[in-house]
Design an enzyme around this catalytic site. Structure first.
Site, short mmCIF file in Angstrom:
data_model
loop_
_atom_site.label_atom_id
_atom_site.label_comp_id
_atom_site.label_asym_id
_atom_site.label_seq_id
_atom_site.Cartn_x
_atom_site.Cartn_y
_atom_site.Cartn_z
N VAL A 203 0.38 48.91 48.43
CA VAL A 203 0.07 50.38 49.15
C VAL A 203 -1.10 50.36 49.77
CG1 VAL A 203 -0.07 52.88 48.96
CG2 VAL A 203 1.52 51.46 47.35
N HIS A 204 -1.12 50.49 50.90
CA HIS A 204 -2.51 50.87 51.64
C HIS A 204 -2.48 51.51 53.17
CE1 HIS A 204 -1.11 47.42 54.50
NE2 HIS A 204 -1.86 47.98 55.43
N ARG A 205 -1.37 51.79 53.24
CA ARG A 205 -1.16 52.74 54.57
C ARG A 205 -2.00 54.07 54.47
NH1 ARG A 205 1.63 49.00 57.33
NH2 ARG A 205 -0.23 49.13 58.66
N ARG A 236 -8.80 49.98 50.03
CA ARG A 236 -8.55 51.26 50.43
C ARG A 236 -8.17 52.20 49.22
NH1 ARG A 236 -7.29 54.51 55.02
NH2 ARG A 236 -7.38 52.85 56.43
#
Ligand code: UD1
Length: 361
Positions: A203-205, A236
């Site tokens: 997950v990084h968006r 992030r």
């Protein structure tokens, strides 16, 4: 002919690796690589150069992270200096990051033609910073190197038809090349997970990391999975998990690990029961490796991956994630939509001025 290549973020190192190799193998081309420094942690940058055997960039601008405006602006100021010094014939940019748009804007101001690898991708969601980066970069590009037929159609809808070539996807080239070296990492064994016995999650968006409700939805979805979860955490995302004070509950089989190298990632994806991700690249890698994918977003740029149910859009609701995993894919994975594994060679040939190389059928 001199090409100034701009990279800066993890997925760009993967895409540039084989294109740089093909450029070197093509007579008459000289490549100068600039790393903006957007990704700078050793396991987000140096590890990729090492594993993918990419030559050391001639320039590392060391820009690092920051708000979009400052990050992009700092990159532009430095890239303008480098372009002035090197006097290239082309600027080559990849994908959709702030490093991409910084390169494209600088090139356009000094009338340098731009070649864009992964042109024509659209999510039709302009709230994504990547979507704006893609639209602007494509508008300014002379050579638009599209991975899929959908990308060509997206450009045509925006009136862009000149300089557009469907070359195939360099990420398919790379997965094919890396498969046996990936297996040699024995990444599953080292993490103590069995082939087919775990889920791989990334997950990084910004839409997920910067929205606590969406992030909590994903985490609740992971908590319900029926096998261990391997979750390499992007910096992030690590910050976002800390901000909401989340930790895996006692007894939950969620392994948060540091970001892994490309080869380890391919080995994990190839052996996962399914992949859950909001990454564009990993959606395709899952498909190329014949593993089902659940995309933790409401839309995807890679709509070909949805065919036969190999990729399912589930957003961030735990129920939709569970439903998506309950439906196994049908038919063979539609990898043909992404070319024949020779995209990098085609790109180098086009750059060298041999347009007859266009089109991969
Ligand atoms: C960027 C790209 C995205 C791409 C992704 C791949 C933009 C707008 N987004 O997102 O298109 O899919 O890269 O990962 O360009 N950080 C570190 N170490 C690093 C890199 C980042 O700690 O090596 C942290 C910083 O705290 C930073 C945050 O990660 O604030 C986000 O980094 P940033 O470069 O802004 O964007 P990504 O989320 O990585």
């Amino acid at each position: 002919m001199k090409i100034l290549t701009i990279v800066g973020a993890r997925p760009q190192f993967v895409k540039a690796a084989l294109v740089s190799e093909a450029i070197q193998a093509t007579g008459g081309l000289i490549e100068v690589v600039v790393h903006t420094g957007q990704h700078y942690d050793a396991n987000m940058s140096a590890l990729f150069f090492d594993q993918l055997e990419i030559a050391e960039p001639r320039y590392n601008l060391g820009i690092g992270s920051g708000p979009h405006g400052r990050q992009t602006g700092d990159m532009m100021a430095r890239l303008e200096e480098v372009a002035g010094q090197e006097r290239p014939d082309w600027m080559l940019v990849y994908g959709d990051t702030n490093s991409t748009i910084a390169g494209a804007l600088v090139a356009s101001k000094i009338h340098l033609p731009i070649a864009h690898v992964e042109a024509g991708l659209r999510s039709f969601n302009r709230r994504m910073p990547e979507e704006v980066n893609r639209i602007v970069t494509d508008t300014l590009s002379t050579l638009l190197l599209c991975p899929t037929g959908t990308a060509v159609e997206n450009l045509a809808r925006e009136g862009i038809t000149r300089g557009v070539h469907r070359v195939g996807d360099v990420m398919l080239d790379m997965v094919r090349r890396a498969r046996s070296r990936a297996a040699a990492t024995r990444a599953c064994e080292r993490l103590g997970v069995a082939s087919g016995g775990f889920y791989l999650v990334t997950v990084h968006r910004a839409e997920n990391t910067d929205n606590p409700e969406r992030l909590r939805g994903i985490l609740a979805g992971l908590d319900r999975l029926d096998a261990p979860v391997v979750f390499p955490v992007h910096p992030r995302t690590r910050g976002a998990l800390e901000a909401i004070g989340w930790r895996p509950r006692d007894g939950a089989a969620i392994r948060l690990i540091e970001p892994v190298g490309y080869l380890e990632m391919i080995e994990l994806a190839a052996n996962a029961r399914a992949v859950l991700t909001d990454s564009g690249g990993l959606q395709k890698e899952a498909l190329f490796l014949g593993r089902p994918c659940v995309t933790l977003r409401e839309e995807t740029e890679w709509i070909e991956t949805l065919q036969g149910g190999w990729n399912v859009l589930a957003g961030t609701s735990p129920d939709r994630i569970a439903e998506a995993l309950a439906r196994p894919p049908e038919d063979a994975p539609p990898t043909g939509a992404f070319g024949d594994g020779h995209a990098a060679r085609r790109i180098a040939t086009l750059l060298a001025g041999h347009p007859e190389a266009a089109g991969c059928g």
